[in-house]
Design an enzyme around this catalytic site. Structure first.
Site, mmCIF file in Angstrom:
data_model
loop_
_atom_site.group_PDB
_atom_site.id
_atom_site.type_symbol
_atom_site.label_atom_id
_atom_site.label_comp_id
_atom_site.label_asym_id
_atom_site.label_seq_id
_atom_site.Cartn_x
_atom_site.Cartn_y
_atom_site.Cartn_z
ATOM 1 N N GLY A 21 33.736 54.209 46.834
ATOM 2 C CA GLY A 21 34.426 53.561 47.948
ATOM 3 C C GLY A 21 33.600 52.414 48.519
ATOM 4 O O GLY A 21 34.122 51.335 48.811
ATOM 5 N N ARG A 25 27.279 50.792 47.715
ATOM 6 C CA ARG A 25 26.884 51.839 46.765
ATOM 7 C C ARG A 25 27.000 51.317 45.335
ATOM 8 O O ARG A 25 26.174 51.632 44.483
ATOM 9 C CB ARG A 25 27.737 53.096 46.954
ATOM 10 C CG ARG A 25 27.312 54.201 46.014
ATOM 11 C CD ARG A 25 27.887 55.536 46.378
ATOM 12 N NE ARG A 25 27.212 56.118 47.519
ATOM 13 C CZ ARG A 25 27.551 57.273 48.076
ATOM 14 N NH1 ARG A 25 28.557 57.963 47.593
ATOM 15 N NH2 ARG A 25 26.898 57.733 49.106
ATOM 16 N N ASP A 205 30.401 67.034 53.916
ATOM 17 C CA ASP A 205 30.540 67.709 55.214
ATOM 18 C C ASP A 205 31.540 68.849 55.062
ATOM 19 O O ASP A 205 32.220 68.947 54.037
ATOM 20 C CB ASP A 205 31.004 66.727 56.297
ATOM 21 C CG ASP A 205 32.277 65.972 55.915
ATOM 22 O OD1 ASP A 205 32.174 65.012 55.139
ATOM 23 O OD2 ASP A 205 33.353 66.369 56.353
HETATM 24 N N1 HPA Z 1 38.065 63.440 55.641
HETATM 25 C C1 HPA Z 1 38.505 62.544 54.755
HETATM 26 N N2 HPA Z 1 37.727 62.044 53.816
HETATM 27 C C2 HPA Z 1 36.455 62.453 53.757
HETATM 28 C C3 HPA Z 1 35.943 63.374 54.654
HETATM 29 C C4 HPA Z 1 36.801 63.899 55.635
HETATM 30 O O1 HPA Z 1 36.407 64.717 56.458
HETATM 31 N N3 HPA Z 1 34.628 63.578 54.343
HETATM 32 C C5 HPA Z 1 34.361 62.793 53.266
HETATM 33 N N4 HPA Z 1 35.459 62.101 52.915
#
Ligand code: HPA
Length: 233
Positions: A21, A25, A205
């Site tokens: 994305g 990077r 996360d």
């Molecule tokens: N939501 C949407 N896209 C993501 C998230 C999220 O919490 N974490 C990493 N990409």
């Protein structure tokens, strides 16, 4: 000839393209992993590079965030530059409690809420699926390199921010591993336009617990993910 959002000449982009994305990077990974690197795109700062990984020609192109932006690059890479393999490298938020931060996922399929998918299929639901050959190869590379991967499905959303209570409960119950914002349209467009696609994600996360990966978790899992992805060239 070039396309609207990519200024490369036809021939300057390899048959296999990694698609992070974040354009920076793409830059850092090109500098870190590739030899004889050429930057072929700076339009809108959505950087793209071609170089060689262990002697194999490969490109890495930023997609921007979300399915709207990703769709533009996937269309142009396949239609104008005749790209054959597109491998997203990115992150997702886990919605399963036992999924560890930093875990590398090989995505089998992506459910989601892509507006484009709804428009393309008259409101019916296309099962957006990874290419099996790329998936199998990625799985085998992981095994050979001793990188633990989990194979499963994700949800791709257009809305990072929302106010829907318990939004992810039904998807957690359905066995979806995590949430991200690109794979559904990547899989749909690649199939529609005649290319192969895969998504390799690391868990950055946990949406349920609010936990976020440490810099150390991120670094190791990022290296693992990139090594698998570049080895697919
Ligand atoms: N939501 C949407 N896209 C993501 C998230 C999220 O919490 N974490 C990493 N990409």
């Amino acid at each position: 000839m070039s396309s609207i959002h990519i200024e490369a000449n036809v021939g300057e982009i390899a048959e296999t393209v990694l698609l992070p994305g974040d354009p920076l990077r793409a830059k850092y990974a090109a500098e870190q992993f590739l030899e004889n690197v050429v930057c072929y795109n700076q339009v809108r700062n959505i950087l793209g590079y071609t170089g060689y990984y262990k002697g194999k020609r490969v490109s890495i192109q930023g997609s921007g965030m979300g399915m709207g932006s990703t769709a533009i690059y996937v269309n142009e890479l396949i239609n104008t530059y005749k790209v054959k393999n597109i491998i997203r490298v990115g992150t997702c938020g886990a919605i399963q409690k036992d999924l560890k931060l930093g875990q590398v996922l090989l995505v089998l399929s992506a459910s989601g809420d892509s507006g484009a998918n709804i428009a393309f299929f008259n409101g019916m639901h296309y099962a957006a699926t990874a290419d099996f050959d790329l998936l199998l190869k990625a799985y085998e590379i992981g095994k050979i390199k001793g990188i633990n991967t989990i194979q499963g499905s994700v949800f791709s959303t257009d809305t990072f921010y929302d106010d829907i209570p318990n939004r992810w409960d039904i998807w957690q119950q359905q066995g979806i591993l995590g949430v991200e914002m690109e794979s559904q349209i990547l899989f749909t467009l690649a199939k529609r336009l005649g290319a192969k696609a895969l998504s390799i994600l690391t868990v950055s996360d946990n949406i349920l617990t609010g936990e976020a990966a440490t810099a150390q978790d991120r670094e190791q899992s990022y290296m693992d993910m990139m090594e698998i992805a570049f080895s697919l060239a």
